[in-house]
Motif scaffolding. Sequence first.
Motif, PDB file in Angstrom:
ATOM      1  N   ALA A 123       0.830  -1.203   0.000  1.00 29.40           N
ATOM      2  CA  ALA A 123       0.000   0.000   0.000  1.00 29.40           C
ATOM      3  C   ALA A 123       0.867   1.257   0.000  1.00 29.40           C
ATOM      4  O   ALA A 123       0.541   2.253  -0.658  1.00 29.40           O
ATOM      5  CB  ALA A 123      -0.932  -0.004   1.210  1.00 29.40           C
ATOM      6  N   ARG A 124       1.983   1.217   0.727  1.00 28.19           N
ATOM      7  CA  ARG A 124       2.891   2.363   0.727  1.00 28.19           C
ATOM      8  C   ARG A 124       3.486   2.585  -0.663  1.00 28.19           C
ATOM      9  O   ARG A 124       3.601   3.717  -1.144  1.00 28.19           O
ATOM     10  CB  ARG A 124       4.013   2.134   1.746  1.00 28.19           C
ATOM     11  N   LYS A 125       3.855   1.466  -1.313  1.00 26.67           N
ATOM     12  CA  LYS A 125       4.454   1.575  -2.640  1.00 26.67           C
ATOM     13  C   LYS A 125       3.449   2.084  -3.672  1.00 26.67           C
ATOM     14  O   LYS A 125       3.780   2.913  -4.526  1.00 26.67           O
ATOM     15  CB  LYS A 125       4.996   0.208  -3.064  1.00 26.67           C
ATOM     16  N   GLY A 126       2.202   1.600  -3.591  1.00 20.35           N
ATOM     17  CA  GLY A 126       1.182   2.026  -4.545  1.00 20.35           C
ATOM     18  C   GLY A 126       0.426   3.272  -4.132  1.00 20.35           C
ATOM     19  O   GLY A 126      -0.462   3.724  -4.859  1.00 20.35           O
ATOM     20  N   ARG A 127       0.740   3.806  -2.938  1.00 19.77           N
ATOM     21  CA  ARG A 127       0.102   5.022  -2.414  1.00 19.77           C
ATOM     22  C   ARG A 127      -1.421   4.884  -2.339  1.00 19.77           C
ATOM     23  O   ARG A 127      -2.168   5.782  -2.725  1.00 19.77           O
ATOM     24  CB  ARG A 127       0.484   6.243  -3.248  1.00 19.77           C
ATOM     25  N   TYR A 128      -1.868   3.728  -1.862  1.00 18.54           N
ATOM     26  CA  TYR A 128      -3.289   3.537  -1.598  1.00 18.54           C
ATOM     27  C   TYR A 128      -3.433   3.067  -0.156  1.00 18.54           C
ATOM     28  O   TYR A 128      -2.476   3.080   0.617  1.00 18.54           O
ATOM     29  CB  TYR A 128      -3.908   2.544  -2.591  1.00 18.54           C
ATOM     30  N   GLY A 129      -4.625   2.641   0.230  1.00 18.29           N
ATOM     31  CA  GLY A 129      -4.838   2.217   1.608  1.00 18.29           C
ATOM     32  C   GLY A 129      -4.704   3.388   2.567  1.00 18.29           C
ATOM     33  O   GLY A 129      -5.204   4.492   2.320  1.00 18.29           O
ATOM     34  N   ALA A 130      -3.997   3.172   3.679  1.00 18.69           N
ATOM     35  CA  ALA A 130      -3.844   4.220   4.685  1.00 18.69           C
ATOM     36  C   ALA A 130      -3.045   5.407   4.169  1.00 18.69           C
ATOM     37  O   ALA A 130      -3.164   6.515   4.702  1.00 18.69           O
ATOM     38  CB  ALA A 130      -3.170   3.636   5.932  1.00 18.69           C
ATOM     39  N   PHE A 131      -2.238   5.202   3.134  1.00 24.61           N
ATOM     40  CA  PHE A 131      -1.417   6.288   2.605  1.00 24.61           C
ATOM     41  C   PHE A 131      -2.217   7.217   1.695  1.00 24.61           C
ATOM     42  O   PHE A 131      -1.724   8.271   1.300  1.00 24.61           O
ATOM     43  CB  PHE A 131      -0.216   5.696   1.872  1.00 24.61           C
ATOM     44  N   LEU A 132      -3.448   6.824   1.382  1.00 22.50           N
ATOM     45  CA  LEU A 132      -4.345   7.723   0.663  1.00 22.50           C
ATOM     46  C   LEU A 132      -4.856   8.837   1.573  1.00 22.50           C
ATOM     47  O   LEU A 132      -5.366   9.852   1.092  1.00 22.50           O
ATOM     48  CB  LEU A 132      -5.519   6.919   0.088  1.00 22.50           C
ATOM     49  N   LEU A 133      -4.704   8.655   2.894  1.00 17.00           N
ATOM     50  CA  LEU A 133      -5.121   9.696   3.832  1.00 17.00           C
ATOM     51  C   LEU A 133      -4.263  10.949   3.705  1.00 17.00           C
ATOM     52  O   LEU A 133      -4.676  12.029   4.141  1.00 17.00           O
ATOM     53  CB  LEU A 133      -5.041   9.167   5.271  1.00 17.00           C
TER      54      LEU A 133
END
Length: 417
Positions: A168-178
């Motif tokens: 998720a960090r690598k794809g910039r989704y999940g919690a990193f979309l916040l």
Amino acid sequence: KKKKTMHLTSQQQHKLQDANECASNSCLVMIGCQLLACVIIRHRQTLEDFAQQYYVIAAEIACQRSVQGKRKILRCCGPMVGASELAFRLTVRAFGIDLTWTPMIDADGFTKSYLYRKEMIQFHDNDPTVAQLGGRDRTNIIHAAKLLAQVDQVKAVELNCGCPMRCARKGRYGAFLLNEPDLLCSIVQGMRSALHGKALCAVKIRIYKNDPLRTLNLCRRLTSPQECGAQILTVHGRSVCKEHDADWNIIRQIKTVIPKHVLLIANGDVRSLRQLRLCAAFTACDGVMAARALLKDPESFSVPSDRSLPDSSIRGCALPPFRAALLYLKWVEIVGAPWQCIQRHLTEILERPLRQAPHLRKQFTTLRSNSSSANELESLYKALNALSLTIDSHQQDTTISRTQPPSSSSPVVVSVR
């Protein structure tokens, strides 16, 4: 105490109830004064101890004051990668879970690959489910939400903004979309418009570290009918760093800033039915979610009156872990499951009884290696059933040997000093 209470008049009972509430409040006031004294003298360690004590007592009092039975608390099984397949969702529903989540569905793969779509769309009439989507491409997420809304068993489509994994960090989704709230709100707004009322629009988030105001503002934007209009909000009480315990206090504050029609589901540090009730009473949420606790014990939130076990042999099983494992295998025979999921669930569910009986661990390992195909599930079911009876009889023999007095024929040695 019950007999004495029956003879009290209604006025006396009200006075007794007021006295109990005053005692509870005085306990909180006393600890609050101790907290204030710690702040004045700036004693950090003592302050943390008293704060934790205040937090626990406040939650206990809130749990006691909550009216049991009048407010329905949704018991939810959260999404787990490689573990939330249909057979496991049906298993936990038999033990009182009200709402289940699918594993995170990659929105890009779901819209582009027919094989991936066929693999992920596995539902059952007895399992109303929330389908969770992951990604950051607004067009693909909206298209995937439209496809999922056509499935009758999908009651809500959720955007995953809580995954803290490396992918998720690598794809910039999940919690990193916040970290991109404008893009996040744009995606949720598009999902709400695409669903057309066929399914509810849901979002799962984590909190911002050491920034409660930012968390409250984001929740207000996500649930506002004028902006995003999310109808279900799931809040994990940890930040992305995961270095602290779940913060139930921020979830309680979120409940006060979102519209009343929005369902708030709390997540984090809930491992038993008592903790579930405690969390629901303290946060005033509408539902409580757990994942790892149910992975190890599908009966974590179970009440005997809620169980719906189809097989008499499973109902007669005395050991709860084996009861859950046998029911899971029954559902695997009906709806199927990947062998990796079967192996993981049986290992997690039966970890504790096999640890208590180490001489049977080797036998269980042999069973798993010999039953590497789904065609031998029946033999695995029978072997586990026999294994549960063996452990049950072993525990009964141990209990009898501990309580049985020594026989008269055996010599009794008395040491005298």
